[in-house]
Design an enzyme around this catalytic site. Structure first.
Site, PDB file in Angstrom:
ATOM      1  N   SER A  84       4.714  70.873  21.608  1.00 44.13           N
ATOM      2  CA  SER A  84       4.119  69.622  22.083  1.00 44.13           C
ATOM      3  C   SER A  84       2.605  69.771  22.045  1.00 44.13           C
ATOM      4  CB  SER A  84       4.564  69.336  23.522  1.00 44.13           C
ATOM      5  OG  SER A  84       3.801  68.290  24.098  1.00 44.13           O
ATOM      6  N   TYR A  97       5.844  72.264  32.168  1.00 45.31           N
ATOM      7  CA  TYR A  97       6.086  71.803  30.799  1.00 45.31           C
ATOM      8  C   TYR A  97       4.989  72.286  29.846  1.00 45.31           C
ATOM      9  CZ  TYR A  97       6.880  68.645  26.861  1.00 45.31           C
ATOM     10  OH  TYR A  97       7.100  68.130  25.601  1.00 45.31           O
TER      11      TYR A  97
END
Length: 245
Positions: A84, A97
């Site tokens: 990501s 995350y």
């Protein structure tokens, strides 16, 4: 399969090997796409939720990749890891995350160098602002973490702080420029699998201003990023408000 369970991975591997033997084909690529998040301040919620993020986003990728490397090595194929842009730019409330994505980017970088000796290519896909299941899990996760925060910590922040944060989060979601067109991400995966010279890193986005982020991010001072995030969040915990009085 559940990438946190070795038995699931073993069964998947056995199925693939049996299918290859029956069909006479070979395995060319593995695309690691499993991912989860937990959203909220670091001291909110249960520690097990933080661990779960790493178990899927980092250790799950490593488990699957280690299991299938021998088959990929035989074909000089491809290993693709979905990370990501959050692995490059850490965002508030996403410490688990973003840090897990930063970790898997580092794992992929080292793996790419190790596998180059065998002719195996390794690529990361680092999307930004796509409306996947992870995107829609943000608000429920935020509420879940607050409910499961210890009372002494909740008192430090206060219910009004949480309500203000939640309202701001929902407001940003309504105004979000996140995209539902996941084809851009899939196209990057396909290129990483099929191209003769795949990129080390793909940064799929659907808005052109975001295309420059990976290019300029290494040159932005941390204090500038800190200031930017601070401007986005003006809410103050009860503890800070009381001190100010």
């Amino acid at each position: 399969m559940d990438v946190t369970i070795d038995e699931d991975i073993d069964r998947c591997h056995e199925f693939v090997v049996a299918d290859l033997q029956t069909s006479g084909r070979v395995l060319w690529s593995v695309v690691n796409n499993a991912g989860v998040l937990t959203y909220g301040h670091l001291e909110w919620g249960e520690f097990d939720d933080f661990v779960k993020v790493y178990d899927v986003n980092v250790f799950g990728v490593v488990r699957v990749t280690r299991k299938f490397i021998p088959l990929i090595r035989e074909t000089k194929g491809r290993i693709v890891i979905v990370a990501s842009m959050g692995g490059r730019l850490a965002s508030d409330n996403l410490s688990a995350y973003c840090s897990s994505k930063a970790a898997i980017i580092s794992v992929a970088t080292v793996l790419r160098r190790e596998m180059a000796k065998f002719g195996v290519r390794v690529s990361t896909i680092e999307p930004a602002f796509f409306k996947t299941g992870v995107y829609y899990a943000v608000v429920p996760s935020f509420e879940h973490n607050w409910v499961n925060t210890l009372d002494p910590i909740r008192q430090v922040y206060g219910d009004q702080y949480f309500a203000d944060q939640l309202a701001a989060l929902k407001r940003r979601r309504r105004l979000s420029f996140g995209s539902k067109n996941l084809g851009t991400v899939v196209d990057a995966m396909v290129d990483a699998v099929r191209s003769r010279s795949p990129n080390r890193t793909y940064s799929p986005v659907n808005l052109w201003p975001l295309k420059v982020v990976p290019l300029v991010l290494p040159y932005i001072p941390q204090w500038v990023l800190d200031l930017g995030f601070r401007e986005l969040d003006s809410t103050k915990p009860a503890f800070v408000s009381q001190k100010a009085k």
